[in-house]
Design an enzyme around this catalytic site. Structure first.
Site, mmCIF file in Angstrom:
data_model
loop_
_atom_site.group_PDB
_atom_site.id
_atom_site.type_symbol
_atom_site.label_atom_id
_atom_site.label_comp_id
_atom_site.label_asym_id
_atom_site.label_seq_id
_atom_site.Cartn_x
_atom_site.Cartn_y
_atom_site.Cartn_z
ATOM 1 N N ASP A 131 -0.127 17.893 45.514
ATOM 2 C CA ASP A 131 0.571 17.294 46.651
ATOM 3 C C ASP A 131 0.101 15.855 46.818
ATOM 4 O O ASP A 131 -1.086 15.597 47.044
ATOM 5 C CB ASP A 131 0.269 18.107 47.924
ATOM 6 C CG ASP A 131 0.931 17.511 49.147
ATOM 7 O OD1 ASP A 131 2.154 17.380 49.139
ATOM 8 O OD2 ASP A 131 0.214 17.157 50.104
ATOM 9 N N THR A 171 6.204 13.211 48.633
ATOM 10 C CA THR A 171 5.083 12.271 48.805
ATOM 11 C C THR A 171 4.615 11.696 47.463
ATOM 12 O O THR A 171 4.129 10.579 47.414
ATOM 13 C CB THR A 171 3.900 12.977 49.491
ATOM 14 O OG1 THR A 171 3.615 14.195 48.809
ATOM 15 C CG2 THR A 171 4.220 13.297 50.930
ATOM 16 N N THR A 172 4.764 12.462 46.374
ATOM 17 C CA THR A 172 4.376 11.944 45.056
ATOM 18 C C THR A 172 5.448 10.977 44.547
ATOM 19 O O THR A 172 5.141 9.889 44.072
ATOM 20 C CB THR A 172 4.199 13.108 44.050
ATOM 21 O OG1 THR A 172 3.305 14.059 44.609
ATOM 22 C CG2 THR A 172 3.648 12.615 42.735
ATOM 23 N N ASP A 221 5.315 22.111 53.159
ATOM 24 C CA ASP A 221 6.338 21.244 52.564
ATOM 25 C C ASP A 221 7.700 21.932 52.574
ATOM 26 O O ASP A 221 8.716 21.315 52.902
ATOM 27 C CB ASP A 221 5.960 20.881 51.124
ATOM 28 C CG ASP A 221 4.848 19.829 51.067
ATOM 29 O OD1 ASP A 221 4.377 19.424 52.146
ATOM 30 O OD2 ASP A 221 4.462 19.413 49.958
#
Length: 543
Positions: A69, A102-103, A400
């Site tokens: 994550d 988020t990545t 998520d």
């Protein structure tokens, strides 16, 4: 710098304040900042996508975290460079706004900075580069709006929500149980959602983890689960039709707030003190009994004397319940938090259909489950796993997935995954670049090249040939005029050996909100970094 002498003839040096500063200006400052930000982005690049690798992070205390994550990795990394910290904040912003991607947002920002560096080397002014990127981002956002499709769902037909959650869980450690986990995430969100208002109250969803068992043992509980147990082994462990008093006052005699000293010189004085203490305890327990409660939830501890009295009065009790848990229990059961015994009344009691203590495996690990509370919209996800690291990563993954389901309830438009949306945007931006005259054209083309970096990274992380795979996706999108062709990295290869697949058929899609937020946030951060042309660092004076 100047050297002077004191009255004894000893030399000493006076340094001007400006000389205690390090300064980098112009192109050197921009390149230094780009290098720092790209170092962070390259760390995350290998974690992108369903085949992305995990990172192991070890804290100073020796605590180990294994995750892919992006927000968690950057949050736990010790980043010192100020511009690199902007990338950490970028990932945190995506996590707060959307909860997923988020990545991808950091990888996209890194790709934009790589393209920006090439343009700066050609002599293009950073402001023109930033303006070109901004124009390209607007075109990309518009293209996403065009290719987005609405998905129709309801409480009865939740399959579209489950499929979206499964796409999110593809890249997580728990993808072996992704169908079950996606269903848990969807059920949890739908339990607390108000579909008429398109609103989800995340505060009503609790997440509790307990190492032991397997990921398949994870379950959704309609109620509250707390990591506590009944205070005495002989108290009732299963209470039906529970009426609970929720206390934030301790079960003990009051103590003077000032310093005091008590001297007992005779047996009678001691007996009198003991009787008075017992009277306090009996009074407290009686007040609880009079209110009609059959379960006591207390924020503070109580000694064996109070515990014994509660047992004698057949009042099961739970002690040392944390402040956040107390609030959750009060909201879920419709009770009021009581700060003083004098304020206890039947109207302030919380109600639940059943409260029971459950134990796990052969250990003494126990938890308290409050089922069917008065407010049926409170749910808890009880996560199980082989060890603490797996449980923590499963909790992050489920969070998520829940965020994605929430976003879909708020805005039910989706775009297709597997890099198809990025390739469609890159093609639209390239076409737009041909209509632009002047230097901005270079920056707009560079933006299109940066968007291609996402499918390239997906193919790279899956052990495929990135250039060939990207070429196949682009050519098939251009031939068919459709934007649903992406990289099916988990599927069998086509006849030509590539993995360009129809993402609509594979049911791989992401929320439009998440994808738009990625492009917008990445462009803003890159623009901010490009506009820094002077870095002044105050250094510690040499000893």
């Amino acid at each position: 710098m100047s050297m002077i002498y004191d009255e004894y003839g000893r030399p000493f040096i006076i340094l001007k304040e400006q000389q205690a500063k390090a300064r980098v200006k112009g192109l050197d400052a921009q390149k230094s900042n780009i290098l720092a930000a790209r170092a962070v982005s390259s760390t995350l690049r290998s974690s992108l996508g369903p085949k992305g690798m995990d990172k192991m992070l070890v804290s100073q205390d020796g605590d180990v975290t294994i995750t892919n994550d992006g927000a968690t990795i950057l949050e736990r990394m010790a980043v010192e460079h100020q511009v690199a910290k902007l990338m950490v904040e970028l990932s945190a912003s995506q996590d707060e706004e959307v909860g997923d991607g988020t990545t991808g947002v950091v990888v996209l920002a890194g790709a934009l900075l790589e393209q920006a560096e090439k343009l700066l080397d050609r002599g293009i002014h950073p402001v023109r580069v930033a303006e070109g990127f901004e124009k390209a981002a607007e075109v990309a956002m518009g293209r996403l709006e065009e290719i987005a499709e609405r998905v129709v769902f309801s409480r009865e037909d939740r399959e579209p929500l489950v499929r979206t959650a499964m796409t999110t869980l593809n890249s997580k450690i728990i993808n072996v149980s992704k169908r079950k986990m996606a269903e848990i995430a969807v059920d949890a969100v739908l339990n607390v959602a108000e579909l008429e208002r398109n609103d989800v109250n995340f505060d009503m969803i609790r997440m509790e983890g307990k190492p032991g068992g397997s990921l398949d043992d994870t379950e959704l509980v309609n109620g509250i689960v707390i990591d506590k147990e009944i205070s005495h082994p002989q108290m009732s462990k299963d209470i039906t039709d529970a009426k609970m008093c929720i206390l934030t006052c301790p079960f003990e005699p009051p103590k003077p707030k000032t310093k005091h000293k008590l001297e007992i010189s005779s047996k009678e004085a001691y007996q009198k003190l003991y009787d008075q203490e017992q009277a306090y305890f009996r009074d407290m327990v009686q007040k609880v009994k009079d209110s009609g409660a059959n379960l006591v939830i207390c924020q503070w501890g109580f000694d064996d004397e109070a515990n014994h009295l509660l047992l004698q009065n057949k009042l099961p009790a739970v002690r040392w319940v944390g402040g956040v848990e107390i609030e959750h229990i009060a909201i879920a059961t419709g009770g009021r938090i009581v700060p003083r015994f004098e304020e206890l009344s039947p109207t302030k009691l919380g109600r639940a259909g059943r409260v029971r203590e459950v134990s796990f495996g052969t250990t003494k690990e126990r938890m308290l489950v409050i089922e069917n509370p008065a407010n049926l919209k409170a749910v808890t996800v009880l996560v199980r796993g082989g060890n603490k690291m797996v449980v923590e990563e499963a909790k992050r993954s489920l969070h998520d997935a829940m965020c994605v389901v929430r976003n879909l309830i708020k805005d039910n438009r989706v775009v297709y995954g597997g890099g198809s949306a990025e390739v469609a945007c890159a093609l639209a931006v390239s076409r737009y670049a041909e209509s632009v005259v002047g230097v901005d054209q270079y920056a707009i083309r560079a933006f299109a090249d940066a968007l291609d970096d996402i499918p390239l990274a997906l193919a790279e992380n899956s052990g495929l040939r990135p250039i060939e795979e990207l070429g196949a996706v682009r050519s098939r999108q251009m031939e068919s005029g459709t934007s649903v062709i992406g990289l099916g990295v988990g599927e069998a290869a086509n006849e030509d050996g590539t993995h360009a697949k129809d993402m609509k058929e594979l049911h791989v899609f992401e929320t439009l909100v998440g994808k738009q937020e990625q492009i917008m946030l990445a462009t803003q951060v890159v623009k901010m970094i490009l506009k820094i042309d002077d870095v002044i660092t105050l250094q510690q004076p040499q000893g």
